[in-house]
Scaffold this motif. Sequence first.
Motif, PDB file in Angstrom:
ATOM      1  N   ASN A  33      45.397  52.717  30.968  1.00  0.00           N
ATOM      2  CA  ASN A  33      45.396  51.313  31.710  1.00  0.00           C
ATOM      3  C   ASN A  33      44.192  50.993  31.212  1.00  0.00           C
ATOM      4  N   VAL A  34      44.057  49.555  32.127  1.00  0.00           N
ATOM      5  CA  VAL A  34      42.859  48.652  32.005  1.00  0.00           C
ATOM      6  C   VAL A  34      42.141  48.028  33.037  1.00  0.00           C
ATOM      7  N   THR A  35      41.150  48.108  33.227  1.00  0.00           N
ATOM      8  CA  THR A  35      40.238  47.605  34.236  1.00  0.00           C
ATOM      9  C   THR A  35      39.977  46.195  34.553  1.00  0.00           C
ATOM     10  N   VAL A  36      40.743  44.946  35.835  1.00  0.00           N
ATOM     11  CA  VAL A  36      40.585  44.202  35.871  1.00  0.00           C
ATOM     12  C   VAL A  36      39.864  44.053  37.170  1.00  0.00           C
ATOM     13  N   LYS A  37      39.190  42.583  37.289  1.00  0.00           N
ATOM     14  CA  LYS A  37      38.293  42.779  38.787  1.00  0.00           C
ATOM     15  C   LYS A  37      38.981  41.311  39.456  1.00  0.00           C
ATOM     16  N   LYS A  38      38.916  41.513  40.679  1.00  0.00           N
ATOM     17  CA  LYS A  38      40.010  40.874  41.680  1.00  0.00           C
ATOM     18  C   LYS A  38      39.448  40.928  43.121  1.00  0.00           C
ATOM     19  N   LEU A  39      39.077  40.089  43.610  1.00  0.00           N
ATOM     20  CA  LEU A  39      38.501  39.844  45.038  1.00  0.00           C
ATOM     21  C   LEU A  39      37.115  40.528  44.916  1.00  0.00           C
ATOM     22  N   CYS A  40      36.558  40.696  43.975  1.00  0.00           N
ATOM     23  CA  CYS A  40      35.076  40.906  43.542  1.00  0.00           C
ATOM     24  C   CYS A  40      34.484  42.905  43.768  1.00  0.00           C
ATOM     25  N   GLN A  41      35.924  43.377  42.959  1.00  0.00           N
ATOM     26  CA  GLN A  41      36.233  44.794  43.067  1.00  0.00           C
ATOM     27  C   GLN A  41      36.807  45.141  41.888  1.00  0.00           C
ATOM     28  N   LYS A  42      36.553  46.095  41.231  1.00  0.00           N
ATOM     29  CA  LYS A  42      37.308  46.832  40.338  1.00  0.00           C
ATOM     30  C   LYS A  42      37.691  47.358  40.166  1.00  0.00           C
ATOM     31  N   ARG A  43      39.453  47.412  39.309  1.00  0.00           N
ATOM     32  CA  ARG A  43      40.444  48.643  39.541  1.00  0.00           C
ATOM     33  C   ARG A  43      40.624  49.015  38.676  1.00  0.00           C
ATOM     34  N   VAL A  44      40.759  50.015  38.590  1.00  0.00           N
ATOM     35  CA  VAL A  44      42.187  50.116  37.261  1.00  0.00           C
ATOM     36  C   VAL A  44      43.363  50.650  36.933  1.00  0.00           C
ATOM     37  N   ILE A  45      44.044  50.176  36.543  1.00  0.00           N
ATOM     38  CA  ILE A  45      45.317  49.537  36.496  1.00  0.00           C
ATOM     39  C   ILE A  45      46.557  50.342  35.647  1.00  0.00           C
ATOM     40  N   THR A  46      47.513  49.939  35.597  1.00  0.00           N
ATOM     41  CA  THR A  46      48.153  50.686  34.392  1.00  0.00           C
ATOM     42  C   THR A  46      48.652  48.994  33.589  1.00  0.00           C
ATOM     43  N   ALA A  47      48.509  48.716  32.544  1.00  0.00           N
ATOM     44  CA  ALA A  47      49.165  47.557  32.189  1.00  0.00           C
ATOM     45  C   ALA A  47      50.582  47.656  30.630  1.00  0.00           C
ATOM     46  N   VAL A  48      51.023  46.770  30.598  1.00  0.00           N
ATOM     47  CA  VAL A  48      52.017  46.852  29.140  1.00  0.00           C
ATOM     48  C   VAL A  48      51.127  45.469  28.261  1.00  0.00           C
ATOM     49  N   ASN A  49      50.964  46.051  27.618  1.00  0.00           N
ATOM     50  CA  ASN A  49      50.040  45.243  26.384  1.00  0.00           C
ATOM     51  C   ASN A  49      48.523  44.005  27.122  1.00  0.00           C
ATOM     52  N   GLY A  50      48.263  45.269  27.726  1.00  0.00           N
ATOM     53  CA  GLY A  50      46.833  44.715  28.977  1.00  0.00           C
ATOM     54  C   GLY A  50      46.796  43.505  29.419  1.00  0.00           C
ATOM     55  N   VAL A  51      48.410  43.619  29.718  1.00  0.00           N
ATOM     56  CA  VAL A  51      49.008  42.767  31.362  1.00  0.00           C
ATOM     57  C   VAL A  51      49.903  43.164  32.135  1.00  0.00           C
ATOM     58  N   SER A  52      49.185  42.368  33.809  1.00  0.00           N
ATOM     59  CA  SER A  52      50.455  43.054  34.771  1.00  0.00           C
ATOM     60  C   SER A  52      50.177  41.618  35.480  1.00  0.00           C
ATOM     61  N   PRO A  53      51.607  41.009  35.609  1.00  0.00           N
ATOM     62  CA  PRO A  53      52.692  41.867  34.970  1.00  0.00           C
ATOM     63  C   PRO A  53      53.050  41.914  34.103  1.00  0.00           C
ATOM     64  N   GLY A  54      53.637  42.232  32.941  1.00  0.00           N
ATOM     65  CA  GLY A  54      53.962  42.840  31.719  1.00  0.00           C
ATOM     66  C   GLY A  54      55.003  41.292  31.121  1.00  0.00           C
ATOM     67  N   PRO A  55      54.505  41.301  29.665  1.00  0.00           N
ATOM     68  CA  PRO A  55      55.012  40.244  29.020  1.00  0.00           C
ATOM     69  C   PRO A  55      56.331  39.787  28.844  1.00  0.00           C
ATOM     70  N   LEU A  56      56.756  38.737  28.594  1.00  0.00           N
ATOM     71  CA  LEU A  56      57.748  37.679  29.069  1.00  0.00           C
ATOM     72  C   LEU A  56      58.788  37.927  27.847  1.00  0.00           C
ATOM     73  N   LEU A  57      59.952  37.954  27.704  1.00  0.00           N
ATOM     74  CA  LEU A  57      60.715  38.965  27.092  1.00  0.00           C
ATOM     75  C   LEU A  57      61.498  37.492  26.675  1.00  0.00           C
ATOM     76  N   LYS A  58      61.710  37.085  25.538  1.00  0.00           N
ATOM     77  CA  LYS A  58      63.045  35.681  25.447  1.00  0.00           C
ATOM     78  C   LYS A  58      64.020  36.765  24.611  1.00  0.00           C
ATOM     79  N   VAL A  59      64.549  36.759  25.225  1.00  0.00           N
ATOM     80  CA  VAL A  59      66.245  36.641  24.298  1.00  0.00           C
ATOM     81  C   VAL A  59      67.058  36.049  24.927  1.00  0.00           C
ATOM     82  N   ARG A  60      68.652  35.803  23.901  1.00  0.00           N
ATOM     83  CA  ARG A  60      69.451  34.932  24.194  1.00  0.00           C
ATOM     84  C   ARG A  60      70.983  36.034  24.374  1.00  0.00           C
ATOM     85  N   GLU A  61      71.332  35.384  24.911  1.00  0.00           N
ATOM     86  CA  GLU A  61      72.814  36.122  25.688  1.00  0.00           C
ATOM     87  C   GLU A  61      73.707  36.218  24.272  1.00  0.00           C
ATOM     88  N   GLY A  62      74.027  37.900  23.417  1.00  0.00           N
ATOM     89  CA  GLY A  62      74.568  38.434  22.970  1.00  0.00           C
ATOM     90  C   GLY A  62      73.200  39.125  21.676  1.00  0.00           C
TER      91      GLY A  62
END
Length: 81
Positions: A33-62
């Motif tokens: 859980n992390v606290t974020v401030k958007k539109l002058c309001q603080k909210r607690v959200i569940t985030a992956v590695n501290g970011v929402s949406p989660g991180p970008l996964l770079k993989v190749r076919e195979g």
Amino acid sequence: MARALFFLVLAFALFASCLTTAKVVKFTFNVKNVTVKKLCQKRVITAVNGVSPGPLLKVREGDSLVVKTVNKSPYNITIHW
């Protein structure tokens, strides 16, 4: 002559691409859980590695993808792909 050389280079490039080896790509997801401030309001959200949406996964076919998930949130989680 130029056309034959072009096809020879093309055939070699296709053959070389078949020889590339797939990798095992590993990621660790720390979910908490992390606290974020958007539109002058603080909210607690569940985030992956501290970011929402989660991180970008770079993989190749195979590639093989290994994701270790550590749930530091007080809630049960589900990761959707």
